[in-house]
Scaffold this active site. Structure first.
Site, PDB file in Angstrom:
ATOM      1  N   ASP A   1       7.465  13.636  42.669  1.00  0.00           N
ATOM      2  CA  ASP A   1       6.471  12.903  41.894  1.00  0.00           C
ATOM      3  C   ASP A   1       7.167  11.784  41.114  1.00  0.00           C
ATOM      4  O   ASP A   1       8.191  11.274  41.553  1.00  0.00           O
ATOM      5  CB  ASP A   1       5.727  13.860  40.957  1.00  0.00           C
ATOM      6  CG  ASP A   1       4.270  13.483  40.787  1.00  0.00           C
ATOM      7  OD1 ASP A   1       3.999  12.475  40.115  1.00  0.00           O
ATOM      8  OD2 ASP A   1       3.407  14.186  41.329  1.00  0.00           O
TER       9      ASP A   1
ATOM     10  N   ASP B   1       6.049  23.031  26.618  1.00  0.00           N
ATOM     11  CA  ASP B   1       5.590  24.050  27.563  1.00  0.00           C
ATOM     12  C   ASP B   1       6.481  24.160  28.797  1.00  0.00           C
ATOM     13  O   ASP B   1       6.248  25.028  29.650  1.00  0.00           O
ATOM     14  CB  ASP B   1       4.153  23.757  27.999  1.00  0.00           C
ATOM     15  CG  ASP B   1       3.191  23.763  26.826  1.00  0.00           C
ATOM     16  OD1 ASP B   1       3.546  24.329  25.771  1.00  0.00           O
ATOM     17  OD2 ASP B   1       2.096  23.183  26.946  1.00  0.00           O
TER      18      ASP B   1
ATOM     19  N   ASN C   1      -8.387  11.108  46.826  1.00  0.00           N
ATOM     20  CA  ASN C   1      -9.675  11.018  46.147  1.00  0.00           C
ATOM     21  C   ASN C   1     -10.507   9.855  46.652  1.00  0.00           C
ATOM     22  O   ASN C   1      -9.984   8.761  46.863  1.00  0.00           O
ATOM     23  CB  ASN C   1      -9.465  10.834  44.636  1.00  0.00           C
ATOM     24  CG  ASN C   1      -8.484  11.845  44.080  1.00  0.00           C
ATOM     25  OD1 ASN C   1      -8.570  13.030  44.378  1.00  0.00           O
ATOM     26  ND2 ASN C   1      -7.534  11.369  43.301  1.00  0.00           N
TER      27      ASN C   1
ATOM     28  N   ALA D   1      -0.551  14.245  53.747  1.00  0.00           N
ATOM     29  CA  ALA D   1      -1.437  15.404  53.879  1.00  0.00           C
ATOM     30  C   ALA D   1      -1.970  15.573  55.298  1.00  0.00           C
ATOM     31  O   ALA D   1      -2.630  16.563  55.587  1.00  0.00           O
ATOM     32  CB  ALA D   1      -2.600  15.280  52.893  1.00  0.00           C
TER      33      ALA D   1
ATOM     34  N   VAL E   1       1.542  21.061  56.980  1.00  0.00           N
ATOM     35  CA  VAL E   1       1.417  20.872  55.528  1.00  0.00           C
ATOM     36  C   VAL E   1       0.104  21.500  55.057  1.00  0.00           C
ATOM     37  O   VAL E   1      -0.941  21.338  55.702  1.00  0.00           O
ATOM     38  CB  VAL E   1       1.459  19.374  55.172  1.00  0.00           C
ATOM     39  CG1 VAL E   1       1.078  19.144  53.714  1.00  0.00           C
ATOM     40  CG2 VAL E   1       2.843  18.806  55.459  1.00  0.00           C
TER      41      VAL E   1
END
Length: 458
Positions: free
Chosen positions: A70, A79, A222, A234, A239
């Site tokens: 990423d 966190d 999206n 994708a 995958v």
């Protein structure tokens, strides 16, 4: 490099960059205040809604490394204390450990990582107390799907021009190979392109991951970001592609795309994630649905360390709750994620990966030819010794003499037919030149005007 090749590289890079912004779909990145447990945990509706809290009765992901390819992960987020245990910069523009946030959406990687493996934190007034263990996550902040898993941050520069000059075609395969060589059992890729095709330079890296038995989870993309159809990576066979759901559990109109490669659907709206520097943000998109599924894959690999990647994927898709048309469909794939069933149900072993194999695809579509494998990480970055130095594709069987003879006959027959077509075309052209009824070519447009029987144009 030819001009055509350079143009293709620029186009592929632009497509990937465009969709990173679309996949993240942050809803204005509404920054949340320093929240108490009920203000953050209550917004993590997917934990109970997708059966994750029930799945924790079996596993929390201990001992599993998940690579987040990423924009870089801020390991300093409260966190993520102790969560990020390694990393690498594939962009050439970040820090060697992959923890510098980069690109047009530098917060993207941290949002993903906190959803995947956040451990929460103790309130400030208890800062002198020892840090909580993953199994007793702090009462404040984000708790990820696999709170005992480890994160490997692999930073890439996507979404705008990379100041280091490395393209998507170079960064993605390098990132995948580094993650595999450094122990990732699951790889999360919350980015994508607007085209189903991927550069041939990616083949070897994704084949390498398949041969090393690594689960790769990718976001479907999206619609609101321009992805009406699922785009690469994708679309790569094998995958596990994740589509997005709205809060009613229905395929999201904005936060998902559609395609035959979708494996499973997970929540993609009204999500929450951590921001670099310690804050939180509400966001939406399959960028957030992917780490939910990647986290479940980590839970499974922790529970059954010897289970193969194809069996992990089969367990997730075969226990999904069917939605939409009966059976697999291009909106929900095999259905809606059910983490509890994925960890507790009895599942029949699969002979093959239900989402296909990149090895088989290469054999058919590349004719067994691989692009030059991506370079391994530089020597100054610790890397595990790969057990498979180079990806290999099973060689196709040599054609028999009978096959060769048939092939030769086809070639000869095709040549004869081609010559006959040329001769017929020449005859028709000569006839047209002599007979005005056959039509006349306009010297300006090059279009033939039809004429009636009287020789007048119609």
């Amino acid at each position: 490099m030819t001009r055509a090749t350079a143009r293709f590289r620029r186009t592929a890079s632009a497509l990937l960059a465009m969709t990173l912004a679309g996949v993240s779909l942050a809803a204005g990145l509404a920054v949340a205040p320093a929240a108490q447990a009920d203000a953050v945990r209550d917004k993590e509706h997917w934990l109970a809604g997708s059966g994750i809290t029930k799945a924790w009765e079996v596993s929390k992901g201990a001992g599993v490394k998940v690579a987040v390819i990423d924009s870089g992960v801020d390991a300093g987020h409260p966190d993520l204390k102790g969560v990020v245990t390694g990393g690498y910069d594939a962009s050439g523009a970040g820090k060697p450990n992959g923890q510098k946030t980069l690109g047009i959406k530098p917060e993207h990687g941290t949002l993903v990582a906190t959803m995947l493996a956040g451990r929460g934190h103790q309130p400030a007034k208890s800062s002198a107390s020892p840090s909580p263990s993953p199994s007793t996550a702090g009462p404040d902040g984000m708790v990820g799907v696999a709170p005992e898993a480890e994160i490997l941050s692999v930073s890439t520069w996507l979404g705008s021009e990379n100041p280091a000059g490395k393209s998507d075609q170079d960064q993605i395969p390098e990132a995948v190979r580094w993650a595999v060589d450094n122990g990732a059992r699951v790889i999360n890729i919350s980015l994508g392109s607007t085209t189903p095709q991927w550069p041939q330079s990616w083949d070897a890296a994704f084949l390498y991951a398949e041969q090393k038995d690594v689960v790769i989870v990718a976001a479907a993309g999206n619609r609101i970001g321009g992805n009406l159809q699922v785009g690469a990576p994708a679309t790569i066979p094998g995958v596990l592609t994740v589509a997005g759901l709205d809060r009613k559990g229905v395929a999201s109109v904005d936060s998902s795309s559609q395609g035959i490669s979708i494996g499973v659907a997970a929540p993609a709206e009204k999500l929450l994630g951590g921001l670099p520097g310690g804050g939180y943000a509400e966001w939406a998109g399959t960028s957030g649905a992917a780490p939910i599924v990647a986290g479940v894959a980590a839970l499974i690999r922790s529970k059954w360390p010897e289970m193969s990647a194809k069996q992990v994927i089969n367990r997730i898709v075969s226990t999904a709750k069917d939605a939409g048309p009966s059976g697999k469909d291009p909106l929900y794939g095999f259905g809606v994620l059910n983490a509890e069933a994925a960890l507790k149900a009895s599942v029949t072993e699969a002979a093959v990966n239900p989402l296909g194999s990149i090895s088989d695809w290469i054999r058919v579509h590349r004719r067994g030819n691989l692009a030059t494998p991506a370079p391994l990480p530089t020597s100054d970055v610790a890397s595990a010794v790969p057990t498979l130095p180079d990806p290999t594709v099973p060689a196709a069987k040599a054609p028999s003499q009978r096959d060769s003879a048939i092939g030769g006959a086809v070639v000869i027959g095709s040549a004869v037919l081609f010559l006959a077509i040329i001769a017929a075309a020449a005859f028709q052209l000569r006839r047209a030149a002599r007979d005005p009824r056959m039509g006349r070519e306009d010297p300006d447009t090059g279009v033939f005007d039809s004429v009636d029987s009287g020789g007048k144009r119609s």
